[in-house]
Design an enzyme around this catalytic site. Structure first.
Site, PDB file in Angstrom:
ATOM      1  N   GLY A  65       0.823  -1.193   0.000  1.00  0.00           N
ATOM      2  CA  GLY A  65       0.000   0.000   0.000  1.00  0.00           C
ATOM      3  C   GLY A  65       0.858   1.244   0.000  1.00  0.00           C
ATOM      4  O   GLY A  65       0.572   2.214  -0.694  1.00  0.00           O
ATOM      5  N   MET A 111       5.161   2.663   1.554  1.00  0.00           N
ATOM      6  CA  MET A 111       6.422   2.328   2.215  1.00  0.00           C
ATOM      7  C   MET A 111       7.018   3.581   2.816  1.00  0.00           C
ATOM      8  O   MET A 111       7.143   4.607   2.149  1.00  0.00           O
ATOM      9  CB  MET A 111       7.397   1.685   1.216  1.00  0.00           C
ATOM     10  CG  MET A 111       8.747   1.337   1.816  1.00  0.00           C
ATOM     11  SD  MET A 111       8.596   0.156   3.164  1.00  0.00           S
ATOM     12  CE  MET A 111      10.028   0.590   4.144  1.00  0.00           C
ATOM     13  N   GLU A 116       2.144   5.994   7.519  1.00  0.00           N
ATOM     14  CA  GLU A 116       3.523   6.145   7.052  1.00  0.00           C
ATOM     15  C   GLU A 116       4.255   7.260   7.793  1.00  0.00           C
ATOM     16  O   GLU A 116       5.460   7.150   8.047  1.00  0.00           O
ATOM     17  CB  GLU A 116       3.540   6.399   5.542  1.00  0.00           C
ATOM     18  CG  GLU A 116       2.865   5.323   4.706  1.00  0.00           C
ATOM     19  CD  GLU A 116       3.338   3.908   5.026  1.00  0.00           C
ATOM     20  OE1 GLU A 116       4.533   3.727   5.331  1.00  0.00           O
ATOM     21  OE2 GLU A 116       2.504   2.993   4.989  1.00  0.00           O
TER      22      GLU A 116
END
Length: 1003
Positions: free
Chosen positions: A388, A390, A425
């Protein structure tokens, strides 16, 4: 509580293993004799007792030496006792092996041969600075011939005398002579020869004279590698502009793929600084973790961009991108430059992600008390991306669906998806990037924390979305299903081979990690939790952590506030053993409450193929809360907790009237299920029927989720579970509906090929009819969560044949077909409309949707259409669609396995998808077998509805003929277990459901 030493890899001398390396025989740990080593091995493999795997970073300091001194004559027990004594005496420099010996009992997920295969690098020399130059060649010739070339100079510091430097390498060819030179000119040139160990992906470089402790050396390597569209390492991405293919080079290095870009020390704890230069054509742009500081011409249209030096960073967090993308830019409240990149055609769709990111980043800075440590933060939406997103430090990469949002084309769920992933993230910039796990066995320290903290970030931006209610159905209840299997695994799990590492990027590391952190935040209290996290991050900044470091930080904060909680003792029971408890609550005659705990399993007769042994005999430290009819309280705090310790039964003093219902695990803060006597279950059900709003929506969802899953395990009768959903036609809230439809969806999949499916469909139609209104397919005046409920109900209405839904969906779809540039369908119900129209239409609807899929510039819209295309009832159409998954020009590689799973969810496509997987197994294993996500999800997805003896035999026979499952090994074992459980459910409950449907006049 004494604080164990954290890992500071700015000076690795304390953590070295032996200096020399013989392939297959590297050693790690405190120095002990061969005899003791053998004993330790057999204890792990054969007895699986709590001595820990002695394969991690060990010290050579005085304390560690003391622990192992005289080990020629010491027994293993004496060695362990010495380690314990050092810790108990408060030594601040206890070696890591000793610490793990007394705290961690591993699961035996490796075969003996895998344990013997030492995949960890020696620590005699360690990197200080990498100087890297990379040049992707993707401009001439066919893409299958594209390559990249580069050079790397690794400056290393020697910590122990050695005659070799060992680094990771994979799928690279060296192009020039290797050089090993001393930084001090008097040290000379040391290269002798080299060899590769392909099994461990090692490049072992031998020197002609010993490298000396305290000295610095430069290792110079030149190489060339393939630039492929394999979604790992440095890889090729592409998209079309005006029917012309545009190429980009991008990266995905987690967990073990930087070694595919250049030789390196590819382990998360071995941090170093990086100087990066990227060479590109002059019409392209290059990006990396740090800001660009200079550019120079290399001739023939080539430009070399040099980037600022990174701080100490783990290898998997690097990122390099060469593309022709554009960006939107803003500054955060704390003056961090924030840019959002995308294809030029989609750059306007980055504005929402940018606005969310610039709000969440300073929120996390303030919450954690640590400024974002880099001068800029970039985010980029990639056309091809396996995961999805990184969390690469300073350059976060996203799948387009996880970052791009178009207010006209994207739905409310798309909007929430973008906000959640951006928050996740950004949380990693502290949990994972600033403080990294010392090894992948503590992956959950990254992913569990980011998966919990993401809710905090989104709640800060959108408090009306009730994110801390949503976590119950999105994570807690979701992972319960996975973690109720004997083929689950503990949160902390020893891993070695890259396939094993990829396997644990699963719901346990993410969802269970988030759930137990939520529980911990509750029992500590918000301020204690926050202050403990601050200390953890501050003390370990730019270093690597073991999970005990977190327990010590939080435990010390708890002690400082006189809360009397032994955080480590509590949390070890949740991280070092798999599964979770079911707590039985019984009101006694005197009004007291008897609490009994046991391990929950979906199938108590299942056999664990990995033979995991629990260090606590499947008992937990449980923070128990309750409320009753005469004393309703859903605003519980840590002051309301009754601790249930690692015992079978405890009694809580109380005065609960016998006529009251009692409800345990208020707000479902605890990671456990609750059951009761049949009498109390019926009281709870009667309350739902009479006035369901007495219960908080979270606990309405909990009652349903617990009851249905306790029925699956036969802890209670299926009749009780069925009665919990009788009230649903009065329910208006998203959380209970989401929980209900998850369980009813399971029944649907079990009954789909039986005579009961028609009567069950009629039951579902009745429950939905009272809420559904066909005008809601066009209505747009809704809040975020009202839209969520509307979307769920509309999908069920069309699925179960409410004619007004089917007719309206067909009408809207055909209006769109008549004017393809003017889509009249509200974005939040488009998937329902598309699926219904394709399911109830013919090939012209499918072909139109596929054409729109190919032409759409909005990732969310493409995703909806991709799912809807799997709704066809035509076997030949679904077969053709399956074949498209092997053609990247038809279905992107990142989406191919998803399409197969979508088709398997269609009753017509189930056997087609399974046959396709089996007949194309070698291809799928080659293309996706190294994937952290795609391959395990493919296996679990196509088998999720299997429920017959014939299907279980197919699975078992296939496993026998294909023992190498790559990263799907655990998923295939789980598929077998879940299929057996489904068979058992059918045998036990089919007649019960039949009678229940008959009693309600649906049969």
């Amino acid at each position: 509580m004494g604080k164990a030493e954290s890992f500071d890899f700015s000076d690795m001398a304390k953590y070295n293993s032996d200096a020399e390396l013989t392939p297959g025989n590297g050693k790690k740990g405190c120095f002990i004799s061969v005899l003791v080593g053998i004993l330790l091995f057999f204890l792990v493999v054969c007895l699986v007792i709590g001595v820990g795997l002695l394969v991690y970073f060990a010290g050579k300091d005085k304390n560690c030496s003391d622990a192992s001194a005289g080990s020629e004559s010491s027994s293993v027990a004496e060695l362990i006792d010495k380690c314990k004594d050092l810790i108990d005496n408060g030594e601040s420099s206890v070696c890591d092996t000793c610490r793990r010996t007394t705290t961690t009992i591993p699961s035996s997920t490796q075969s003996p041969s895998a344990i013997l295969q030492n995949v960890r690098l020696p620590r005699a020399v360690l990197p200080q600075l990498y100087t890297v130059e990379l040049q992707p060649n993707m401009y001439d010739g066919p893409p299958e011939m594209f390559t990249f070339n580069g050079t790397v100079r690794i400056r290393v510091k020697c910590h122990q005398t050695t005659n070799n430097i060992t680094v990771h390498i994979n799928k690279l060819n060296l192009t020039e002579k290797i050089r090993v030179t001393g930084v001090d000119p008097s040290d000379g040139i040391h290269y002798k020869n080299h060899e590769t160990d392909t099994r461990r992906q090692f490049l072992i470089i031998y020197t002609n004279s010993p490298l000396l402790p305290g000295h610095y050396y430069d290792l110079d390597l030149s190489f060339i590698g393939p630039l492929k569209d394999d979604l790992h390492g440095l890889y090729l991405s592409s998209y079309k502009r005006n029917n012309q293919i545009v190429y980009a080079a991008t990266t995905q290095f987690q967990a073990t793929d930087l070694r595919k870009a250049f030789p390196c020390f590819d382990e998360p704890a071995i941090k170093a600084k990086f100087d990066i230069t990227l060479v590109r054509k002059n019409h392209m742009t290059s990006l990396s973790n740090m800001p660009k500081i200079s550019s120079e011409s290399r001739g023939n249209g080539w430009i070399a961009d040099r980037f600022n030096t990174t701080p100490p960073v783990s290898t998997y967090l690097l990122a390099f991108i060469i593309c022709d993308f554009q960006y939107k830019e803003d500054m955060t409240a704390n003056d961090v430059r924030y840019r959002a990149w995308a294809r030029p055609e989609a750059v306007n769709q980055t504005e929402y992600a940018l606005s969310v990111g610039t709000k969440i980043l300073p929120y996390f800075e303030n919450y954690f008390g640590i400024p974002f440590p880099l001068p800029k933060q970039d985010m980029i939406a990639l056309p091809d991306f396996a995961a999805g997103a990184m969390e690469n430090w300073g350059l976060i990469t996203y799948r387009e669906t996880a970052m791009l949002y178009d207010p006209q084309e994207s739905s409310e769920s798309n909007k929430q998806r973008v906000a959640v992933v951006v928050s996740h993230e950004l949380a990693h910039q502290w949990f994972g990037n600033l403080v990294s796990p010392s090894w992948w066995d503590d992956l959950w320290l990254n992913e569990g924390f980011a998966s919990f903290v993401e809710y905090m970030g989104v709640d800060h931006v959108h408090p009306d979305w009730k994110m801390f209610d949503q976590i119950v159905v999105e994570d807690v209840q979701d992972v319960f299903n996975f973690d109720g299997l004997v083929t689950s695994h503990p949160v902390y799990v020893p891993v070695a081979h890259p396939d094993q590492i990829n396997e644990i990027f699963d719901r346990i590391s993410y969802g269970k990690g988030a759930s137990i952190i939520r529980m911990m935040r509750f029992f500590l209290g918000e301020e204690t939790f926050r202050e403990g996290l601050k200390k953890y991050l501050q003390n370990l900044a730019y270093k690597a952590a073991f999970h005990d470091d977190l327990w010590f930080a939080l435990g010390n904060q708890s002690a400082h506030e006189n809360k009397g909680l032994n955080v480590k003792e509590i949390m070890d029971t949740w991280t070092l053993q798999m599964n979770y408890p079911v707590v039985k609550v019984t009101v006694m005659a005197d009004g007291s409450i008897q609490i009994t705990q046991k391990r929950y399993l979906r199938d108590y007769g299942a056999v664990d193929p990995l033979k995991f042994v629990s260090p606590f005999n499947y008992h937990w430290e449980i923070p128990f809360t309750y409320t009753t009819k005469s004393n309703i309280n859903f605003n519980v705090t840590d002051a309301d907790i009754h601790w249930i310790h690692k015992t079978d039964t405890e009694t809580i003093s109380a005065n609960v009237p016998g006529s009251d219902w009692i409800l345990g695990n208020v707000m479902q803060y605890g990671y456990y299920r609750v059951t009761y006597s049949d009498d109390n279950w019926n009281k709870l059900i009667n309350q739902l029927d009479e006035d369901h709003k007495v219960f908080h929506p979270i606990n309405r969802a909990q009652i349903i989720n617990d009851a249905w899953n306790l029925a699956k395990s036969e802890d209670i009768s299926m009749t009780i579970a069925l009665k919990t959903v009788n009230y649903l036609d009065k329910e208006k809230e998203f959380i209970p509906w989401k929980a209900s439809l998850r369980e009813l969806g399971y029944v649907d999949s079990m009954l789909e090929r039986t005579a009961l499916y028609g009567p069950f469909s009629n039951f579902m139609k009745k429950k939905v009819s009272g809420i559904f209104n066909s005008s809601s397919l066009s209505s747009s005046n809704m809040t975020h969560l009202e839209s969520f409920v509307n979307t769920l109900i509309a999908a069920e209405a069309c699925k179960y044949g409410i004619q007004s839904c089917i007719d309206e969906a067909s009408r809207l779809f055909h209006l769109w077909m008549a004017k393809p540039t003017e889509n009249p369908i509200r974005s939040s119900v488009r998937l329902t409309v598309y699926c219904s129209a394709i399911k109830n239409g013919d090939i012209k609807e499918w072909d139109f949707a596929y054409k729109m899929y190919q032409e759409s510039n909005v990732a969310a819209e493409k995703s909806r259409l991709m799912i809807a295309l799997s709704c066809s009832k035509e076997v030949w159409v679904l077969s053709r669609y399956l074949q498209y998954t092997k053609i990247s020009s038809e279905i992107r590689k990142q989406d191919a396995t998803n399409v197969i799973v979508y088709i398997s969810g269609n009753a017509v496509g189930r056997s087609l998808a399974w046959d396709f997987v089996r007949s194309n197994w070698d291809y799928l294993l080659k293309e996706y077998g190294e994937s952290s996500f795609a391959f395990p999800r493919l296996i679990s997805g196509v088998s999720s509805s299997f429920s017959t003896e014939f299907e279980i035999k197919q699975l078992e026979d296939f496993l026998k003929s294909h023992p190498d499952m790559g990263s799907g090994t655990r998923a295939f074992q789980q598929a077998i277990e879940k299929t057996k459980s489904n068979i058992r459910w059918m045998d036990t409950n089919y007649d019960i459901v039949k009678q229940w449907l008959a009693d309600q006049n649906f049969l």
